[in-house]
Enzyme design. Sequence first.
Site, short mmCIF file in Angstrom:
data_model
loop_
_atom_site.label_atom_id
_atom_site.label_comp_id
_atom_site.label_asym_id
_atom_site.label_seq_id
_atom_site.Cartn_x
_atom_site.Cartn_y
_atom_site.Cartn_z
N ASP A 133 -18.96 35.64 47.98
CA ASP A 133 -17.58 35.75 48.42
C ASP A 133 -17.22 37.24 48.49
O ASP A 133 -17.98 38.08 47.99
CB ASP A 133 -16.69 35.00 47.42
CG ASP A 133 -15.22 35.08 47.78
OD1 ASP A 133 -14.91 34.98 48.98
OD2 ASP A 133 -14.41 35.25 46.87
N ASP A 530 -15.62 33.94 42.70
CA ASP A 530 -14.70 34.07 41.57
C ASP A 530 -13.53 33.08 41.61
O ASP A 530 -12.79 32.98 40.64
CB ASP A 530 -14.12 35.49 41.51
CG ASP A 530 -13.12 35.75 42.63
OD1 ASP A 530 -13.43 35.41 43.80
OD2 ASP A 530 -12.04 36.27 42.35
N ASP A 534 -14.67 28.76 45.88
CA ASP A 534 -16.11 29.06 45.86
C ASP A 534 -16.89 28.04 45.04
O ASP A 534 -18.13 28.13 44.97
CB ASP A 534 -16.35 30.46 45.26
CG ASP A 534 -15.65 31.55 46.03
OD1 ASP A 534 -15.68 31.51 47.27
OD2 ASP A 534 -15.04 32.44 45.39
#
Length: 883
Positions: A133, A530, A534
């Site tokens: 990400d 995080d 995700d």
Amino acid sequence: MSRGIPEPKLTAMDAMIDKLTGAIFVFQIVVVMVLGIAGNVWKDTEAKKQWYVLYPDKGPWYELLIIPLRFELLCSIMIPISIKVSLDLVKGLYAKFIDWDHRMVDLETSTPSNATNTAISEDLGQVEYILTDKTGTLTENKMIFRRCCISGIFYGNENGDALKDVELLHAVSSGSPDVVQFLTIMAICNTVIPTQSKTGDILYKAQSQDEDALVQAAAHLHMVFFNKSGNILEVKFNSSVLQYEVLETLEFTSDRKRMSLVLRDCQNGKILLLSKGADEAILPYARTGQQTRNFVEAVEQYAHLGLRTLCLAWRELREDEYREWSLMFREANSTLVDREVNGILVNDILYSNSYELNFSVYYLSQWRVAEVCQRIEHNLEVLGVTAIEDRLQDGVPETIETLRKAGINFWMLTGDKQNTAIQIALSCNFISPEPKGQLLSIDGKTEDEVRRSLERVLLTMRITTSEPKDVAFVIDGWALDFALNHYRKAFTELAILSRTAICCRVTPSQKAQLVQILKSCDYRTLAIGDGGNDVRMIQQADIGVGISGREGLQAARAADYSIGKFRFLKRLILVHGRYSYNRTAFLSQYSFYKSLLICFIQIFFSFISGVSGTSLFNSVSLMAYNVFYTSVPVLVSVLDKDLSEETVIQHPQILFYCQAGRLLNPSTFAGWFGRSLFHAVVVFLISIHAYAYDKSEMEEVSMVALSGCIWLQAFVVAMETNSFTILQHLAIWGNLAGFYAINWIFSALPASGMYTIMFRLCRQPSYWISIFLMTAAGMSPILAIKYFRYTYRPSKINTLQQAERLGGPILSLGTIEPQPRPLIEKDVSTLSITQPKNRNPVYEPLLSDSPNATRRSSGTPFDFFQSQSRSSLPNYSRNCKDN
């Protein structure tokens, strides 16, 4: 609902161990059948001739099964049952090493690393693809309001800080209607909850850092959101207090990409719709006649600077319009009573235990809500664009550069705009600028446009594969949806060819699909993120890493490993992952070696015992062999380091050995198999010739053979150990002393069946001569082979080991290429590509869809998507499963 169901994870080494175990099991069955038949034949032809054997003339009906079953019991130790226990134990220690690593503690937040999954540490050393990400993973997720564009006027361009822009401050003080409305949306169009500290300061609790940055910026510009009491919002602007009543909240989703509030202005009773979201979710819904060109230019300008953008808009609602829409919205948000899904009432399955049904119902309701929201989120008056800065974390460029040298490929999966993602990718060494790098763009709004774009990029990829150029591609969520649904195999081939990819505006489900595509080609994938969006990607990957960041602990709790910052990923993979792989490779093969060694001796003994299935060793010795004599030395191999941590970090390319599986494969296992067979021959021949023909007791021969095994294994472990510590010396040589201590104790017990055996043997010079001969004969060829390889055919690791011992630097190791994996033709439906024979150089600028992009090639036309024929792949080889 972005979490999904996590799949059980099996490491590549566990899969290989299972295959080797299956091969040994087949070998065991063959040995049992052959020796069982041979034993029955010898019994019927020779044994009955020997009067002392006392075989009856006629036995029971199951007599033919007795000897094979005896050999089955003798060979049962061929497969080390203790290997699973040993592996689980050392893997637990690997996880503790990660937890205890003080170099992986985030000093800013005092967050240590944590290994939630203790079973996959060795897979860290075999990672080939990292899917990451952006926000909060590569960046700090500390949002700072930098610039804005209100009604076509740009603020903050000169000094880089809109909050200090004189023109904006003047517009605020003069009460410009557009600016005031813009700041109002910034302050209250969110889910932020204001609180008051003991000192009187206003603190904000926000679900996202973007909302917190916008509210803080609005407060800095005198639009202070200071109270939320039920549905009443209170805002202080200059000296006046403004009140708004929240009527409905249209929440943000990854599909809608915007959020809105329907509220009543308590000052005049008007009903307002306030919206904020991505440019593609706001600008297309602007009122007819409004010019949005300035806003589009602002979004592009801010994105090129790597800033995160949001568009703000509003409109006034009529009372009857709101009432009519409100009834539909509340119905959509209800429990959907009496609504049917596949003939089943929704209220009957909402609380069922079926995850699939609940998941389907959830998305049905979400689709219905989004449809109703769409009915009111139109004819918007776009006010402007905000630009928020999110800085890179410390050490991100260096970490990515080091891991790329280790042969690891990177994919960035982000919800941000394409230009924003590209600028971040350039700043963190994710992609290389021209002329070293080349970035190809896959875009399009229709299926045909995406097909042509994918065709062009795939052709360029195949042409430039052999060129020393860092070629990457970028794709947005819209084009990715077409690629995954209609051209999945073509996109899979593109994934194989490219080392780097940037996927923008992607949803959580698309992230998980991209991970699945790489896994289908037998790549070992690591996903790191995080946030809650995700989680599905993290759970889908072979290894999931969560960052304990500012978006909460959803990703960290769902992941296999959690770290405080992205830079710790380098140490997690290169140090902990590589050491875990090396240690597990030795432990697993050594476990088979020691079991095969004792089993081969039993088999050899059957040739001089009438193939009767008689055991040379007693049950106590066999039990102690696996539990005490051979387990302790190998367990301390968890402390072994073939190279220092500093050398591993300095030369990350040696990770190729782990990625290619060169320490545990059928070839290396065959070497350990041959070693056990050779040592069994040495121990058996010397023991038999030294004692069997000297009127010795069988227990003495057994103890001599067992002693030879223990001595050989002690030297094997010592030879395979790279870094000795006091604990390892104690484990290896102390275990050898413990062997004699245990057997002296048993020799002192009359009922043990070994009474006085060890006392007598230790007083005989022939015993110690036999031990010396076994050790010398067994280890000399192995030491000679190792010396030859180390001296004349050293690996890159051997070169580094020698440099460490001599204290000299290694400037370059050259190129280390992993072994290619075999490609199974039937698993890949390759789409044909006709490559030009005499091709001209290909040049494309950083973004290939720019107006000046040129592509020159000669040869036959490219017919990728229309052709259904199969052809061979180029030099890359992967076992890709059908998706």
